[in-house]
Every structure is written in C-alpha cells, then in structure tokens.
Write a protein that holds these residues in place. Structure first.
Motif: not given
Length: 173
Positions: A20-25, A53-54, A60-61, A86-87
């Motif tokens: 759910q991490c934008p940095d991972c995206r 925080k997510n 999700a994991a 969205e998640l």
C-alpha cells in the motif's frame, strides 16, 4: 516469496515492500529495468514489510501470498502497487476484486483472508526485516548489503546494478 524458478545460483535481490506504499509503486520502474537487464541471472524476491500507517497493507501481503499460491504473485503485487489509492480507500474487498480481474480464484482469496492461512509467512518476513534493520519501504537487500529506498530512491538502481554485476562476475571464476 518468489515466482522465479531460475538458476538457484543467481544472486538474489530481496525487495522489502508494503503493497500500500506509494514509494514501493515508484520502485516498480527500477524493478522492471533490473528484470530487463538481468533476466533470470538475478532473482527478485518480494518480502513483506507492511507498515502500521497503511491499514490494509497486512491484508494485502496475505493476499499476495495467495496470489503466489495461485501462480501469479508478481502480477498481483504489481497490480496492487499501481493502485495504492484504491486499496487505501476500499480495503479488503479491493484485494479480492484485483484477484478476480487477474483471473485468479477470488473466492479462495476471500477465504484466505478470513482464515488467515498466510499470516505466519507475513509475520516471519516482517520479523526478519526488523532483525536485519529494515525500517521503511522499499528496502533492498543484495549481496548482504541493505539499501534503504524509503527515504530516497535516487541512485539505488545503479547501486543494485553495481552489486549484481560484482556478484555475477564472481560466479564466472
């Protein structure tokens, strides 16, 4: 987890990730470039490090582990990362929806999230991550070196390539 059945002597790049991490995206571009450059000579392994925080990251994991069971781990993880907003908004129903979109057994995803069959894998990854000093995502581990991408991903792909090239060169002797 990894869906790579390639040469077991290939160097391993562990990617500690919160789905759910934008940095991972953002890190996906680097992962695609590394796949293009090395193919099966570098094994990419997704490791779970859901951040508190997510709030949907832990589920999700677990869902990603179900996707690996069904043979589509990377495509599922990437689909989630491309849609972190969205998640965040929709939560667990979204995890099942993405499974359905990818042609996976969505009912099995729903059951896996309810019965918690993958919790131990996620917990083990998280514990191992903490033990080696992972504090944020993405974090990369290759050749025994930890590279923190949570603060800045600037120059990380180049550093990973340097280490991978060195490890691969060492195999040729």
């Amino acid at each position: 987890m990894s869906d790579s059945s390639s040469d077991r002597s290939a160097p391993v790049l562990e990617v500690w990730c919160d789905l759910q991490c934008p940095d991972c995206r953002t890190a996906l571009d680097d992962l695609h470039a590394l796949r293009a450059r090395y193919g099966d000579r570098l094994e990419l392994r997704l490791r779970h490090f859901p951040l508190e925080k997510n709030k949907h990251a832990f589920a999700a994991a677990q869902a990603a582990e179900e996707a690996w069971e069904q043979g589509r781990g990377w495509p599922y993880a990437e689909a989630l990362l491309m849609r972190v907003e969205e998640l965040a908004r929709e939560g667990e129903p979204f995890l099942v929806e993405v499974a359905r979109e990818l042609g996976l057994d969505a009912e099995e995803f729903d059951t896996a999230l309810i019965d918690g069959r993958h919790i131990l894998i996620v917990d083990a990854d998280q514990a191992e991550g903490k033990a080696i000093g992972v504090t944020g995502t993405p974090t990369y581990v290759i050749g025994g070196e930890r590279l923190d991408g949570g603060k800045s991903q600037e120059g990380l792909r180049e550093r990973i390539e340097e280490i991978a090239d060195r490890l691969l060169a060492g195999q040729e002797h």
